[in-house]
Design a protein around this motif. Sequence first.
Motif, short mmCIF file in Angstrom:
data_model
loop_
_atom_site.label_atom_id
_atom_site.label_comp_id
_atom_site.label_asym_id
_atom_site.label_seq_id
_atom_site.Cartn_x
_atom_site.Cartn_y
_atom_site.Cartn_z
N LYS A 44 94.34 -20.81 36.99
CA LYS A 44 93.85 -19.52 37.47
C LYS A 44 93.56 -19.63 38.96
O LYS A 44 93.15 -20.69 39.43
CB LYS A 44 92.57 -19.11 36.74
N ILE A 45 93.77 -18.52 39.67
CA ILE A 45 93.42 -18.46 41.10
C ILE A 45 92.32 -17.43 41.27
O ILE A 45 92.40 -16.34 40.71
CB ILE A 45 94.63 -18.07 41.97
N ILE A 46 91.31 -17.78 42.04
CA ILE A 46 90.26 -16.83 42.39
C ILE A 46 90.26 -16.70 43.91
O ILE A 46 90.23 -17.68 44.63
CB ILE A 46 88.88 -17.26 41.85
N ASP A 47 90.38 -15.46 44.39
CA ASP A 47 90.43 -15.20 45.83
C ASP A 47 89.08 -14.65 46.28
O ASP A 47 88.82 -13.46 46.19
CB ASP A 47 91.56 -14.22 46.13
N LEU A 48 88.20 -15.53 46.74
CA LEU A 48 86.86 -15.11 47.18
C LEU A 48 86.89 -14.33 48.48
O LEU A 48 85.91 -13.68 48.83
CB LEU A 48 85.95 -16.34 47.31
N ALA A 49 88.01 -14.37 49.20
CA ALA A 49 88.14 -13.58 50.42
C ALA A 49 88.22 -12.09 50.08
O ALA A 49 87.69 -11.25 50.80
CB ALA A 49 89.37 -14.01 51.22
N CYS A 50 88.88 -11.77 48.99
CA CYS A 50 89.02 -10.37 48.58
C CYS A 50 87.98 -9.95 47.55
O CYS A 50 87.63 -8.79 47.46
CB CYS A 50 90.41 -10.13 48.00
N LYS A 51 87.51 -10.91 46.76
CA LYS A 51 86.55 -10.59 45.70
C LYS A 51 85.44 -11.65 45.71
O LYS A 51 85.48 -12.61 44.94
CB LYS A 51 87.28 -10.58 44.35
N PRO A 52 84.46 -11.50 46.62
CA PRO A 52 83.42 -12.52 46.79
C PRO A 52 82.59 -12.81 45.53
O PRO A 52 82.02 -13.87 45.40
CB PRO A 52 82.53 -11.97 47.89
N ASP A 53 82.54 -11.87 44.60
CA ASP A 53 81.75 -12.08 43.38
C ASP A 53 82.64 -12.48 42.20
O ASP A 53 82.27 -12.32 41.06
CB ASP A 53 80.95 -10.82 43.05
N GLY A 54 83.82 -13.04 42.51
CA GLY A 54 84.77 -13.43 41.47
C GLY A 54 84.19 -14.45 40.51
O GLY A 54 83.33 -15.25 40.87
#
Length: 92
Positions: A44-54
């Motif tokens: 899985k990839i989590i993009d904290l730049a676009c979704k800081p509360d991921g």
Amino acid sequence: MRIQLINLPCSIDSDQSTTLEMRFFPEGLSSVAASFFSAGHDVKIIDLACKPDGQIDSDAEIFGISAMINQFQSLGIVIERLRKINPQAKII
């Protein structure tokens, strides 16, 4: 193996980190994810730049973080958070 790849925000202490110009698609992480996926891993990839509360996956065995020098403060904060979520996971 359960792997979660993390793209950090550009800068945790800058108002500019939330502007659209500072966001980019994490191509490097996508390539790494494709390789792991092809080898049969759950990725899985989590993009904290676009979704800081991921949502960070507490069951991940490996966390892979993509970072640049201007993300050093963000990196330390995220690593501390990951250690609390899953102390046994490897962080790369």
